[in-house]
Every structure is written in structure tokens, then in C-alpha cells.
Design a protein around this motif. Sequence first.
Motif, short mmCIF file in Angstrom:
data_model
loop_
_atom_site.label_atom_id
_atom_site.label_comp_id
_atom_site.label_asym_id
_atom_site.label_seq_id
_atom_site.Cartn_x
_atom_site.Cartn_y
_atom_site.Cartn_z
N LYS A 10 -3.97 7.37 -6.66
CA LYS A 10 -4.99 8.47 -6.76
C LYS A 10 -5.90 8.17 -7.22
O LYS A 10 -7.35 8.58 -6.82
N GLU A 11 -6.07 7.54 -8.49
CA GLU A 11 -7.06 7.07 -9.10
C GLU A 11 -8.12 5.97 -8.14
O GLU A 11 -9.31 6.04 -7.98
N HIS A 31 0.79 -1.18 0.02
CA HIS A 31 -0.03 -0.03 0.05
C HIS A 31 0.80 1.20 -0.09
O HIS A 31 0.53 2.27 0.44
N GLY A 32 1.88 1.20 -0.50
CA GLY A 32 3.11 2.52 -0.59
C GLY A 32 3.47 2.62 0.67
O GLY A 32 3.92 3.85 0.86
N GLU A 63 -2.62 11.58 1.08
CA GLU A 63 -3.77 10.71 0.40
C GLU A 63 -4.84 11.29 0.97
O GLU A 63 -6.06 10.92 0.22
N ARG A 64 -5.06 11.77 2.36
CA ARG A 64 -6.27 12.31 2.85
C ARG A 64 -6.64 13.64 1.97
O ARG A 64 -7.85 13.71 1.65
N VAL A 92 -6.20 13.90 -1.25
CA VAL A 92 -7.02 13.10 -2.38
C VAL A 92 -8.44 12.92 -2.07
O VAL A 92 -9.31 13.04 -2.99
N ILE A 93 -8.64 12.22 -0.94
CA ILE A 93 -10.21 11.98 -0.71
C ILE A 93 -11.18 13.27 -0.49
O ILE A 93 -11.97 13.27 -0.93
N HIS A 94 -10.50 14.09 0.09
CA HIS A 94 -11.10 15.49 0.54
C HIS A 94 -11.63 16.10 -0.81
O HIS A 94 -12.64 16.60 -1.06
N ALA A 95 -10.62 16.29 -1.69
CA ALA A 95 -10.66 16.82 -2.76
C ALA A 95 -11.62 16.03 -4.03
O ALA A 95 -12.31 16.64 -4.75
N ALA A 96 -11.60 14.95 -3.69
CA ALA A 96 -12.54 13.90 -4.70
C ALA A 96 -14.07 14.28 -4.33
O ALA A 96 -14.88 13.90 -5.33
#
Length: 211
Positions: free
Chosen positions: A143-144, A106-107, A173-174, A176-180
Motif C-alpha cells: 500500500k505504501e 509483485h504479490g 490495489e486499484r 489504493v490508487i484511487h484513494a491516494a
Amino acid sequence: MKEVTATASTVDEAIQLALSQLGVSRDRVEISVLDHGKKGFFGIFGNKPAVVKATVIPHPVEEAEIFLKNVIEKMGIQATIEKIENEKEIQFVISGEKIALLIGKHGQTLNSLQLLTQLVANRYAKSYIHITIDAENYRTRRKEVLTQLAKKLAEKAVRTGKEVKLEPLPAYERKVIHAALANNGKVKTFSVGTEPHRHIVIAPVHERTNR
């Protein structure tokens, strides 16, 4: 840390000599004058040369790249590093063999390497430098995955009317979730907890009814 001691007739000449020996510009060094020197009688007898010590000021990005290369080499991985700079961040893109070892589950390994490299850079930086490390296009693929996960869990939150908690994620990564879900009017997102256990909660937005 590179440094040299230079001796010349005057302080200015000693500084120029030191810069020449180090192969850097004046703004990259700290100068300490050890002896200002003095001229003797008639400019001949009793002359004392000026002495300076020049120390190269570590460059944040260069130090970060050196650190990254050393860690990769110690892991026994043959890789090349491409540096991409823009106004917002510095990105190091790693390519080569056994790159999966650098990424980890998981990176996690890649995230740890990124954090340490960023700490090294900001140890020498005057203002905060944001560094991203990518390997085999992992960040884009991740990200995807996170974007699709965010949308799926948002749908669950709306359908059940209950909050949905994600597993702890690193800060970027958080984001990315917020932005999505930033433009999703049916849910809201917020982070809770402390690092490294900080995680996102996706909560349904209950519509108010006019009475």
C-alpha cells in the motif's frame, strides 16, 4: 460435510440426539425427517421410532480457513494463520517459513490465493464476504509503495498535461490508487479495460479559464 442419522421416540428427541452427536447448535444444521414414527397400542405394541438426518451447514469463514490451510500445506510451507474479523472483512494473516513463496512476484501468488479463498467463502455465504490475506505485512508495504507511485505519476500527469496509464492491478490495489489521489484536485483517476487487464488512468484536470 458432516451428517448423522438419529433415532428416538419422537422427532424432537431424535433432533436433540443428532445435535448432541454433531456437537453443534440447531441453527448450524439442516434437518430431514426420514420417519415421523408412531406409537403402538397402549404405547407398547407396534411402536415405531422417529428417524431424522441432520446435516451440518458449512460455515463460510471456517470453510475458507480450511481451504487456505490445505493449500499452504500442499505447497510444502509450514505456516500459522491468524484470523481477524471485523464488520467489513475477514483477514487471514499468515506467518512462518518460506512465506516469500506464498507472496510471489509483485504479490501475484498471494492475490490468487486471496481470490480463491474468497470464492470458497462466498460459495457458502448468504451475503457477500470480503476476505483479505496478508503475509509478512506485505499488504501494508505494498500500500505504501502504491501510494507513493500514485503521487509520483500524478505529478507526471500534471507536468506533461497527458494521461498516465498504470499496469493492470487487482481491484483492491486499484482502490489504493484511487484513494491516494481522491483529494488531488489536479488529477482524476478512472479504471478501464476488463479483468485481469483492467488498469487505472491518471488524467490531468485542465482548469477552465473565464472569458
